[in-house]
Design a protein around this motif. Structure first.
Motif, mmCIF file in Angstrom:
data_model
loop_
_atom_site.group_PDB
_atom_site.id
_atom_site.type_symbol
_atom_site.label_atom_id
_atom_site.label_comp_id
_atom_site.label_asym_id
_atom_site.label_seq_id
_atom_site.Cartn_x
_atom_site.Cartn_y
_atom_site.Cartn_z
ATOM 1 N N LYS A 48 1.800 -25.336 7.974
ATOM 2 C CA LYS A 48 1.248 -25.138 6.622
ATOM 3 C C LYS A 48 -0.021 -24.298 6.646
ATOM 4 N N ILE A 49 -0.002 -23.203 7.388
ATOM 5 C CA ILE A 49 -1.113 -22.258 7.426
ATOM 6 C C ILE A 49 -0.595 -20.904 6.963
ATOM 7 N N ASP A 50 -1.505 -19.998 6.654
ATOM 8 C CA ASP A 50 -1.118 -18.641 6.275
ATOM 9 C C ASP A 50 -0.898 -17.820 7.540
ATOM 10 N N VAL A 51 0.304 -17.272 7.690
ATOM 11 C CA VAL A 51 0.632 -16.460 8.856
ATOM 12 C C VAL A 51 0.824 -15.021 8.402
ATOM 13 N N ILE A 52 0.130 -14.117 9.090
ATOM 14 C CA ILE A 52 0.259 -12.679 8.835
ATOM 15 C C ILE A 52 0.638 -12.026 10.153
ATOM 16 N N VAL A 53 1.803 -11.398 10.176
ATOM 17 C CA VAL A 53 2.268 -10.709 11.374
ATOM 18 C C VAL A 53 2.092 -9.218 11.136
ATOM 19 N N VAL A 54 1.431 -8.549 12.080
ATOM 20 C CA VAL A 54 1.111 -7.129 11.915
ATOM 21 C C VAL A 54 1.847 -6.320 12.984
ATOM 22 N N PHE A 55 2.563 -5.294 12.512
ATOM 23 C CA PHE A 55 3.275 -4.387 13.407
ATOM 24 C C PHE A 55 2.681 -2.992 13.273
ATOM 25 N N ASP A 56 2.461 -2.356 14.419
ATOM 26 C CA ASP A 56 1.981 -0.976 14.422
ATOM 27 C C ASP A 56 3.011 -0.063 13.785
ATOM 28 N N ALA A 57 2.531 0.863 12.996
ATOM 29 C CA ALA A 57 3.386 1.928 12.498
ATOM 30 C C ALA A 57 2.632 3.245 12.623
ATOM 31 N N HIS A 58 1.664 3.284 13.537
ATOM 32 C CA HIS A 58 0.787 4.446 13.616
ATOM 33 C C HIS A 58 1.519 5.719 14.037
ATOM 34 N N ARG A 59 2.723 5.627 14.567
ATOM 35 C CA ARG A 59 3.486 6.829 14.901
ATOM 36 C C ARG A 59 4.551 7.134 13.850
ATOM 37 N N VAL A 60 4.576 6.338 12.798
ATOM 38 C CA VAL A 60 5.565 6.498 11.744
ATOM 39 C C VAL A 60 4.874 7.064 10.513
ATOM 40 N N LYS A 61 5.465 8.053 9.926
ATOM 41 C CA LYS A 61 4.898 8.662 8.718
ATOM 42 C C LYS A 61 4.969 7.670 7.566
ATOM 43 N N GLY A 62 3.934 7.655 6.751
ATOM 44 C CA GLY A 62 3.979 6.821 5.555
ATOM 45 C C GLY A 62 2.748 5.956 5.374
ATOM 46 N N THR A 63 2.825 5.135 4.334
ATOM 47 C CA THR A 63 1.716 4.265 3.972
ATOM 48 C C THR A 63 1.979 2.849 4.464
ATOM 49 N N ARG A 64 0.957 2.044 4.387
ATOM 50 C CA ARG A 64 1.071 0.646 4.802
ATOM 51 C C ARG A 64 2.110 -0.051 3.933
ATOM 52 N N LYS A 65 2.878 -0.911 4.553
ATOM 53 C CA LYS A 65 3.899 -1.663 3.834
ATOM 54 C C LYS A 65 3.686 -3.143 4.134
ATOM 55 N N VAL A 66 3.593 -3.941 3.068
ATOM 56 C CA VAL A 66 3.416 -5.388 3.204
ATOM 57 C C VAL A 66 4.611 -6.055 2.531
ATOM 58 N N ILE A 67 5.293 -6.914 3.285
ATOM 59 C CA ILE A 67 6.434 -7.637 2.732
ATOM 60 C C ILE A 67 6.246 -9.131 2.989
ATOM 61 N N THR A 68 6.967 -9.921 2.234
ATOM 62 C CA THR A 68 7.000 -11.354 2.473
ATOM 63 C C THR A 68 8.343 -11.671 3.095
ATOM 64 N N TYR A 69 8.303 -12.309 4.250
ATOM 65 C CA TYR A 69 9.516 -12.721 4.943
ATOM 66 C C TYR A 69 9.522 -14.237 4.927
ATOM 67 N N HIS A 70 10.406 -14.811 4.130
ATOM 68 C CA HIS A 70 10.417 -16.254 3.884
ATOM 69 C C HIS A 70 9.022 -16.686 3.437
ATOM 70 N N ASN A 71 8.259 -17.306 4.316
ATOM 71 C CA ASN A 71 6.969 -17.869 3.935
ATOM 72 C C ASN A 71 5.798 -17.224 4.688
ATOM 73 N N ILE A 72 6.036 -16.065 5.296
ATOM 74 C CA ILE A 72 4.958 -15.384 6.014
ATOM 75 C C ILE A 72 4.803 -13.962 5.485
ATOM 76 N N ASN A 73 3.618 -13.404 5.693
ATOM 77 C CA ASN A 73 3.360 -12.023 5.303
ATOM 78 C C ASN A 73 3.533 -11.128 6.518
ATOM 79 N N VAL A 74 4.205 -10.006 6.312
ATOM 80 C CA VAL A 74 4.453 -9.050 7.386
ATOM 81 C C VAL A 74 3.862 -7.711 6.954
ATOM 82 N N VAL A 75 3.039 -7.150 7.835
ATOM 83 C CA VAL A 75 2.380 -5.880 7.542
ATOM 84 C C VAL A 75 2.847 -4.837 8.547
ATOM 85 N N PHE A 76 3.318 -3.705 8.028
ATOM 86 C CA PHE A 76 3.587 -2.536 8.854
ATOM 87 C C PHE A 76 2.454 -1.566 8.538
ATOM 88 N N THR A 77 1.612 -1.313 9.527
ATOM 89 C CA THR A 77 0.424 -0.516 9.270
ATOM 90 C C THR A 77 0.798 0.901 8.841
#
Length: 171
Positions: A48-77
């Motif tokens: 029951k804590i806030d989980v944020i998983v961060v994945f590098d996207a520094h070699r991928v063109k584009g802007t930051r993308k934040v999605i919710t996967y079930h009950n956690i936040n996922v960030v693609f930088t």
């Protein structure tokens, strides 16, 4: 109880855990990423804590993308932004107000986040904690099953449904 955050350097953890590294080698990175998210989603549900998983996207063109996967936040930088940099920014923003832990085995990153008010845990420590949570969940499930000695339908329904069924039976 103060709100607690766990920030996870996704690719760092994937490459540190044997199970996930094997998935990368035998299948692909996307499947390993999905498996990590499943594991952390279960972990979050138990802790029951806030989980944020961060994945590098520094070699991928584009802007930051934040999605919710079930009950956690996922960030693609975003392009040219590393997971480390994003995690440092978040820790700087919330590290003094909330309990924040960062899971990474990157030694330099651990030193930086400690200076910003967060605590650190290695990928191996996260693995150990996740396995303990899984063990606790299994134990809790087994104990619950043992308390329910009958295998009758009424043992698996909530009281409102049982009440409705009893009314139907008496008509």
């Amino acid at each position: 109880m103060a709100r607690e955050f766990l920030l996870v350097d996704g690719y760092n953890v994937i490459h540190a855990w044997d199970e996930l590294r094997r998935i990368v080698n035998e299948q692909n990175l996307e499947i390993a990423r999905s498996r990590l998210l499943e594991i952390l989603s279960n972990y979050q549900g138990y802790k029951k804590i806030d989980v944020i998983v961060v994945f590098d996207a520094h070699r991928v063109k584009g802007t930051r993308k934040v999605i919710t996967y079930h009950n956690i936040n996922v960030v693609f930088t975003k392009e040219v932004e590393t997971a480390d940099h994003y995690i440092e920014k978040v820790v700087h923003q919330i590290g003094r107000d909330y309990r924040v832990r960062v899971a990474t085995s990157d030694g330099l990153e651990q030193i930086i986040i400690l200076g910003k008010g967060a605590s650190r845990m290695s990928a191996r420590e996260l693995y150990t904690e996740v396995k303990q949570v899984e063990k606790n969940m299994r134990k809790k499930f087994i104990e619950k099953k043992q308390l329910d000695h009958s295998n009758r339908l009424e043992g698996h329904l909530d009281s409102g449904v049982l009440e409705w069924m009893e009314k139907m039976r008496r008509k």
